[in-house]
Design an enzyme around this catalytic site. Sequence first.
Site, short mmCIF file in Angstrom:
data_model
loop_
_atom_site.label_atom_id
_atom_site.label_comp_id
_atom_site.label_asym_id
_atom_site.label_seq_id
_atom_site.Cartn_x
_atom_site.Cartn_y
_atom_site.Cartn_z
N LYS A 60 0.83 -1.22 0.00
CA LYS A 60 0.00 0.00 0.00
C LYS A 60 0.86 1.26 0.00
O LYS A 60 0.65 2.17 -0.80
CB LYS A 60 -0.91 -0.02 1.23
N ASN A 61 1.83 1.33 0.91
CA ASN A 61 2.61 2.56 1.06
C ASN A 61 3.46 2.86 -0.17
O ASN A 61 3.68 4.02 -0.50
CB ASN A 61 3.48 2.48 2.31
N ARG A 118 -4.75 10.62 3.19
CA ARG A 118 -3.48 11.23 3.53
C ARG A 118 -2.47 11.13 2.38
O ARG A 118 -1.69 12.05 2.15
CB ARG A 118 -2.90 10.59 4.78
N ASP A 154 -5.59 8.00 9.04
CA ASP A 154 -5.75 7.40 10.37
C ASP A 154 -5.78 8.45 11.47
O ASP A 154 -5.08 9.47 11.40
CB ASP A 154 -4.57 6.45 10.66
N ASP A 178 4.37 0.58 11.73
CA ASP A 178 3.11 -0.03 11.32
C ASP A 178 2.92 -1.45 11.84
O ASP A 178 1.81 -1.98 11.80
CB ASP A 178 3.00 -0.05 9.78
N MET A 187 6.50 7.25 17.45
CA MET A 187 6.09 8.23 16.44
C MET A 187 4.71 8.84 16.69
O MET A 187 4.54 10.06 16.60
CB MET A 187 6.12 7.57 15.06
#
Length: 438
Positions: free
Chosen positions: A22-23, A97, A121, A321, A343
Amino acid sequence: MSTFQIEGGHQLKGEITPQGAKNEALQILCAVLLTPEKVTISNIPDIRDVNKLIEILRNLGVKIQKLGKGKYTFKSDELNLDYLESEQFKQEGSGLRGSIMIVGPLLGRFGKGYIPRPGGDKIGRRRLDTHFEGFINLGAEFRYNKEERFYGVEASEGLTGTHMLLDEASVTGTANIVMAAALAKGKTTIYNAACEPYLQQLCKMINSMGGKIEGVGSNLLSIEGVESLGGCEHRVLPDMIEIGSWIGLAAMTKSEITIKNVSWENLGIIPNTFRKLGITLERVGDDIYIPAHKDGYQIESYIDGSFMTISDAPWPGFTPDLLSIILVVATQAKGEVMVHQKMFESRLFFVDKLIDMGAKIILCDPHRATIIGHDFKSTLKATTMVSPDIRAGISLLIAALSAKGTSTIHNIEQIDRGYENIDERLRAIGAKIIRVDA
């Protein structure tokens, strides 16, 4: 909102193939805006966030053709830049995002880029400063409409390469700056650049389009701007977050699972981090084989006897993640572990759902949780819960699959944002999961 109903306590067995990352896909899809020529991308995951971005590109005027499952062509030769200032874009862009990464390629190619404040998110503050400070360093002018929460950067005379030191190794920030710098005049150097495999893939793609990027895989990138970029073909890597999710699922449900075609060379310390929890996983070619953990798994301790801490860090450190997965898997381990999420200050707040299920977790502060594992001597109890974000959602799903009884998870649209047809794929290896549409 749709829901999952999960009957837990069943062992699973079989093979599962990870989706495209996905990223990476979100970065690569934005990069098609760098050229008017055709770009072919394969292994694109069929998930909500990616499909939203494809729709934004289509509305921007990108000519998109689907060639087959996960394979598309994109041609950005006749873009409608007025769409960027439309109410439609303000609504569509604010819900994703990843839409922030269209700004870099548009700024580099056309001298302007706009974006509404992006969503995503609800896991804490996610600053955009790194993106826009990078654009300003390249010579762009920044403007922000506070009332409409709308950002813009413009460079009517074009961008000029420079040296910059990023205040954080932001993956999306680095990607955005790299795409803008690829078409700037002169040389740009980016120190403290992110170096995740996804970012490496983006740099390799731009180089295959005729770009000149050196230092790929390091935190010092050197980009020699070119006048134009051409078309290319690119394949998205398998999703390392999904791979880690399946490792955790196999351990928690004592299941024998083979994860196919994982691209081992791009997994970094992910396999060894799960091994620290006592999970056995074997490399078989380019697959990961996880045997059934019939006797459970024991968390390692440090050589001085103190208990383990697992924390996130910029690549090649452990990806944030997967900390939610580590946390839920630890609830049935033998031993104790502290999870330190550095984070995001809201990402651990889903642990109250696990505590309701019987997990022994102490939330020390917004960033740290201590988990005392049950060693399978006490199973988690089924419950009803709501998925707050993608990664917490998959963690709760794993907990439900290991729990005794039938659990219900609401707001599964959050899970669908990052995981392709997850209920169908889990049923294929024996999971008892039903999707109930709203």
